[in-house]
Design a protein around this motif. Structure first.
Motif, PDB file in Angstrom:
ATOM      1  N   LEU A 140     -12.397  60.013  17.510  1.00 25.80           N
ATOM      2  CA  LEU A 140     -13.367  60.621  16.609  1.00 25.80           C
ATOM      3  C   LEU A 140     -12.726  60.993  15.274  1.00 25.80           C
ATOM      4  N   ALA A 141     -11.483  61.459  15.291  1.00 22.17           N
ATOM      5  CA  ALA A 141     -10.810  61.805  14.034  1.00 22.17           C
ATOM      6  C   ALA A 141     -10.737  60.600  13.112  1.00 22.17           C
ATOM      7  N   SER A 142     -10.343  59.451  13.643  1.00 25.50           N
ATOM      8  CA  SER A 142     -10.270  58.243  12.819  1.00 25.50           C
ATOM      9  C   SER A 142     -11.661  57.790  12.378  1.00 25.50           C
ATOM     10  N   LEU A 143     -12.632  57.880  13.273  1.00 24.80           N
ATOM     11  CA  LEU A 143     -13.995  57.497  12.928  1.00 24.80           C
ATOM     12  C   LEU A 143     -14.520  58.328  11.762  1.00 24.80           C
ATOM     13  N   LEU A 144     -14.255  59.631  11.783  1.00 22.81           N
ATOM     14  CA  LEU A 144     -14.756  60.510  10.732  1.00 22.81           C
ATOM     15  C   LEU A 144     -14.025  60.297   9.412  1.00 22.81           C
ATOM     16  N   VAL A 145     -12.745  59.991   9.467  1.00 24.64           N
ATOM     17  CA  VAL A 145     -12.019  59.683   8.239  1.00 24.64           C
ATOM     18  C   VAL A 145     -12.588  58.422   7.590  1.00 24.64           C
TER      19      VAL A 145
END
Length: 295
Positions: free
Chosen positions: A149-154
């Motif tokens: 999710l962290a990468s998706l949001l970035v």
């Protein structure tokens, strides 16, 4: 440009967001946007929420799921193969007594040593988005979800907010970044050494960082102390001389999955598995010494 930071609590952990943008108003808009997404993923994937998609599927063994759920399942299946089963979303940490969130305190539980099915190839996905589990199979995406999710949001920030020149999405220590800070310098994070008590600085630029350890998220059971890392071969906590594994990779799901390779496999085997992946690692051993390709 200025850097604005925001913090809330989701997914049973501290969530922090940081944006390098021209105005505070824009930063606040971005923060609310991302917090809504994080709340949605918690509502879909938390095994502590009885009406989450994950909980309903695990109860019924067949349920039509959202596109987000299907995407996480596909990524997880890929990472089962890439990690040679060191990461597996069918591993059930609940059987080691992690049956309540840490806010409630998972203490005094009993370990269930009954064999169970972790064959990821037995998980079916119909064309209409219905996921089917076999027998006593249960899914749990906790092993990659925060990094994913962290990468998706970035990537979302990069696509939707062109005025932003730098961002950090940090979900309980599993984080992703792009750009630089307000002074034009790379983002630097501290990795805690639980043996010495010291922090080790790591630069993370346009990449993701994930850390897993045997020293945190532990609890007492009637059969002794357990922690949240599970060896997919033994269904038990791994026996290892590594207390913490940090991995840096361009994708947070990959980084988080491969921390399990280092903790649950002998070092030579782990190095063979990760040899195919463009990642960096920092391992902290039980004596406090560090093995790293990053510093």
């Amino acid at each position: 440009m200025n850097e604005y930071a925001y913090a809330r609590r989701y997914m049973g952990t501290d969530v922090s967001l940081s944006f390098v943008v021209p105005t505070e108003a824009l930063a606040l808009t971005m923060a609310e946007d991302l917090f809504r997404s994080i709340a949605r993923y918690e509502s879909l994937f938390s095994r502590f929420l009885p009406e989450s998609e994950l909980s309903r599927l695990n109860r019924s063994k067949a349920a039509r799921v959202s596109r987000e759920f299907e995407a996480v399942l596909r990524r997880s299946t890929d990472l089962v193969h890439r990690t040679e089963n060191a990461f597996n979303p069918l591993v059930q940490v609940a059987r080691l007594g992690y049956v309540r969130s840490f806010a409630e305190g998972p203490r005094g539980a009993t370990v269930d040593a009954t064999p169970y099915d972790t064959d990821i190839t037995a998980v079916g996905v119909d064309t209409d988005g219905t996921v089917r589990l076999r027998g006593a199979q249960n899914l749990d995406f906790g092993g990659i979800l925060k990094g994913y999710l962290a990468s998706l949001l970035v990537r979302h920030v990069q696509g939707e907010y062109p005025a932003c020149t730098g961002a950090i999405v940090n979900l309980g220590g599993d984080l992703a970044t792009f750009g630089r800070d307000a002074d034009g310098k790379p983002f630097v994070f501290e990795v805690y050494n639980p043996v010495t008590g010291h922090d080790l600085p790591l630069t993370v630029e346009n990449s993701a960082l994930a850390t897993s350890g045997t020293y945190a998220r532990s609890w007492e059971t009637k059969q002794g102390r357990r922690h949240h890392i599970v060896d997919s071969k033994t269904r038990e906590n791994p026996r290892t001389n590594i207390v913490s594994a940090t991995v840096v990779h361009e994708d947070g799901a990959v980084a988080e999955a491969f921390t399990k390779v280092f903790i649950s496999r002998p070092f030579d085997e782990a190095m063979r598995i990760v040899g195919k992946e463009p990642l960096g690692f920092l391992l902290i051993l039980v004596n406090g010494s560090v093995v790293s390709s990053l510093v």
